[in-house]
Motif scaffolding. Structure first.
Motif, PDB file in Angstrom:
ATOM      1  N   GLU A  31       0.953  -1.183  -0.010  1.00 21.80           N
ATOM      2  CA  GLU A  31       0.021  -0.105   0.108  1.00 21.80           C
ATOM      3  C   GLU A  31       0.830   1.457   0.157  1.00 21.80           C
ATOM      4  N   THR A  32       2.035   1.125   0.750  1.00 24.14           N
ATOM      5  CA  THR A  32       2.692   2.524   0.838  1.00 24.14           C
ATOM      6  C   THR A  32       3.970   2.630  -0.167  1.00 24.14           C
ATOM      7  N   TYR A  33       4.899   1.548   0.013  1.00 24.99           N
ATOM      8  CA  TYR A  33       6.034   1.807  -0.913  1.00 24.99           C
ATOM      9  C   TYR A  33       6.077   1.161  -2.104  1.00 24.99           C
ATOM     10  N   LEU A  34       5.115   0.187  -2.497  1.00 25.83           N
ATOM     11  CA  LEU A  34       5.340  -0.548  -3.758  1.00 25.83           C
ATOM     12  C   LEU A  34       4.906   0.615  -4.860  1.00 25.83           C
ATOM     13  N   PRO A  35       4.172   1.323  -5.115  1.00 26.69           N
ATOM     14  CA  PRO A  35       3.940   2.309  -5.975  1.00 26.69           C
ATOM     15  C   PRO A  35       5.099   3.131  -6.512  1.00 26.69           C
ATOM     16  N   THR A  36       5.829   3.937  -5.301  1.00 24.02           N
ATOM     17  CA  THR A  36       6.892   4.486  -5.416  1.00 24.02           C
ATOM     18  C   THR A  36       7.964   3.604  -5.913  1.00 24.02           C
ATOM     19  N   VAL A  72       9.705 -13.107   3.838  1.00 25.33           N
ATOM     20  CA  VAL A  72       9.550 -11.820   4.499  1.00 25.33           C
ATOM     21  C   VAL A  72       8.358 -11.938   5.636  1.00 25.33           C
ATOM     22  N   LYS A  73       8.266 -13.049   6.288  1.00 32.35           N
ATOM     23  CA  LYS A  73       7.293 -13.446   7.216  1.00 32.35           C
ATOM     24  C   LYS A  73       7.651 -12.648   8.489  1.00 32.35           C
ATOM     25  N   ASN A  74       6.359 -11.937   8.965  1.00 30.95           N
ATOM     26  CA  ASN A  74       6.381 -11.012  10.147  1.00 30.95           C
ATOM     27  C   ASN A  74       7.418  -9.970  10.292  1.00 30.95           C
ATOM     28  N   MET A  75       7.639  -9.472   8.837  1.00 30.91           N
ATOM     29  CA  MET A  75       8.622  -8.235   9.216  1.00 30.91           C
ATOM     30  C   MET A  75       7.636  -7.313   8.715  1.00 30.91           C
ATOM     31  N   ASP A  76       8.054  -5.800   9.062  1.00 31.50           N
ATOM     32  CA  ASP A  76       7.358  -4.590   8.901  1.00 31.50           C
ATOM     33  C   ASP A  76       7.666  -4.271   7.383  1.00 31.50           C
ATOM     34  N   SER A  77       6.845  -3.116   6.889  1.00 31.36           N
ATOM     35  CA  SER A  77       6.715  -2.636   5.511  1.00 31.36           C
ATOM     36  C   SER A  77       8.476  -2.011   5.169  1.00 31.36           C
ATOM     37  N   GLU A  78       9.200  -1.655   6.117  1.00 32.35           N
ATOM     38  CA  GLU A  78      10.481  -0.910   5.940  1.00 32.35           C
ATOM     39  C   GLU A  78      11.373  -1.962   5.584  1.00 32.35           C
ATOM     40  N   GLU A  79      11.420  -3.122   6.359  1.00 26.84           N
ATOM     41  CA  GLU A  79      12.328  -4.206   6.200  1.00 26.84           C
ATOM     42  C   GLU A  79      12.037  -5.133   4.811  1.00 26.84           C
ATOM     43  N   VAL A  80      10.778  -5.043   4.503  1.00 26.72           N
ATOM     44  CA  VAL A  80      10.265  -5.639   3.035  1.00 26.72           C
ATOM     45  C   VAL A  80      10.847  -4.706   2.142  1.00 26.72           C
ATOM     46  N   LEU A  81      10.913  -3.476   2.270  1.00 24.12           N
ATOM     47  CA  LEU A  81      11.507  -2.559   1.262  1.00 24.12           C
ATOM     48  C   LEU A  81      12.993  -2.672   1.195  1.00 24.12           C
ATOM     49  N   GLN A  82      13.807  -2.701   2.207  1.00 26.86           N
ATOM     50  CA  GLN A  82      15.147  -3.205   2.073  1.00 26.86           C
ATOM     51  C   GLN A  82      15.588  -4.425   1.394  1.00 26.86           C
TER      52      GLN A  82
END
Length: 119
Positions: A31-36, A72-82
């Motif tokens: 929702e937050t990082y994938l479009p950018t 990427v289980k149980n990771m927050d969105s910033e870690e997934v972006l990394q």
């Protein structure tokens, strides 16, 4: 990473579950990082894949026909972006372990120096 100006990652597959609790971070990433992330990387094909009952993962498909999968289980969105950025920056090669800790064109005839030398 670009090898001779050509990005090596061709496709990034984002697999997630719409029901599972371990996919909470990847859903917020979408929702937050994938479009950018898509806008900043136009050379990259990003595919989202709904898989129910399994943990979320990122799969990178490279030009040399290798693929790397990162859970990427149980990771927050910033870690997934990394992890998505790490997959983008990798070359897709396998890690090769060096035989020695030093690399030289002219190895020593006497051998390498160690602290265990007894006189």
């Amino acid at each position: 990473m670009a090898l001779r100006g050509v990005w090596q990652l061709k496709k990034l597959v984002v697999s997630y579950s719409d029901w599972g609790g371990s996919s909470r971070g990847i859903r917020s990433f979408m929702e937050t990082y994938l479009p950018t992330f898509k806008e900043k990387n136009p050379q990259l094909e990003v595919i989202t894949e709904l898989i129910r009952g399994q943990h979320p993962h990122l799969k990178g498909l490279y030009k040399n026909k290798t693929e790397k999968v990162v859970c990427v289980k149980n990771m927050d969105s910033e870690e997934v972006l990394q992890y998505a950025n790490r997959l983008r920056n990798q070359l897709g090669r396998k890690v090769v372990k060096l035989k020695t800790r030093h690399v030289t064109k002219h190895p020593s005839v006497q051998g390498t120096w160690t602290t265990d030398v007894k006189f």
